[in-house]
Design an enzyme around this catalytic site. Structure first.
Site, PDB file in Angstrom:
ATOM      1  CB  CYS A   1      -6.453   2.094  -4.324  1.00 57.02           C
ATOM      2  SG  CYS A   1      -6.456   2.816  -2.674  1.00 57.02           S
TER       3      CYS A   1
ATOM      4  CB  CYS B   1      -1.628   6.481  -0.537  1.00 52.71           C
ATOM      5  SG  CYS B   1      -1.474   5.688  -2.135  1.00 52.71           S
TER       6      CYS B   1
HETATM    7 FE1  FES Z   1      -4.526   2.349  -1.823  1.00 55.92          FE
HETATM    8 FE2  FES Z   1      -2.214   3.511  -1.506  1.00 55.92          FE
HETATM    9  S1  FES Z   1      -2.862   2.338  -3.206  1.00 55.92           S
HETATM   10  S2  FES Z   1      -3.896   3.573  -0.177  1.00 55.92           S
END
Ligand code: FES
Length: 206
Positions: A34, A105
């Site tokens: 992400c 995450c």
């Molecule tokens: Fe990036 Fe959770 S979506 S740390």
């Protein structure tokens, strides 16, 4: 997305947020999944190797912030040996669960804590820098979470072959053609492995 009350509590009022000036160790890691980042700072008693203070700064999502909060609570007052036993699974359990698509995450936060501890150990002669090998690649693949289940691709036995020769990493993964996370997983493997200086090329076959 359904979050537990504990995740929401730690997200809204996270514990141990901030920076430690002159820390004994710190690590910052980014998620190839992400692009978010988290930093962890440690103050460690050199006599006992007990974590006297720990803080984190997250630029990630609710799951990342909640995991940063819970693992810093879990690690404070513990020896580095005990803190190393914190896993993303135990962190997720302590938060009463995380959605499967958000497990990465939690992996990011726990991995950063482990990196910070490792740096401290190397600096104090408690561990040696590990040389790069096929094992390093497998360990890295363990950080890639299949979002459909919330488990890593090695544990799920999706990785069928890992090779490393002349700077080329060859990974064979098994994911059904119709799987909606197929491209996602391949991309993550490439991004995780391309971050290593020792790897010049990543070949993923599916
Ligand atoms: Fe990036 Fe959770 S979506 S740390």
């Amino acid at each position: 997305m359904q979050y537990s009350q504990k995740v929401l509590d730690h997200f809204m009022k996270p514990h141990n947020v901030g920076k430690i000036e002159n820390p004994d160790a710190e690590a910052t890691e980014g998620s190839p999944a992400c692009g978010d980042q988290i930093s962890i700072f440690l103050k460690i008693d050199p006599e006992t190797n007990i974590i006297d203070d720990i803080k984190f700064q997250s630029y990630g999502c609710a799951s990342n912030i909640a995991t940063g909060s819970i693992i810093t609570d879990m690690a404070i007052g513990k020896s580095i040996e005990e803190a190393k036993k914190i896993t993303w699974e135990s962190a997720a359990d302590a938060l009463d669960g995380l959605p499967a698509v958000k497990m990465h995450c939690s992996v990011l936060a726990v991995d950063t804590l482990k990196k910070a501890i490792k740096k401290y150990e190397i600096k104090h002669g408690l561990a040696e820098e590990e040389s790069f090998s096929k094992k390093t690649i497998v360990e890295e693949l363990r950080k890639i979470i299949y979002p459909g289940v919330g488990e890593d691709i090695v544990t799920l036995k999706m990785v069928k072959y890992v090779g490393f020769e002349n700077g080329v990493a060859t990974i064979d993964v098994e994911i059904p053609k119709f799987d909606k996370y197929r491209d996602n997983v391949v991309e993550e493997i490439e991004e995780h492995l391309e971050a290593f200086d020792e790897i010049k090329e990543v070949k993923v076959t599916i």
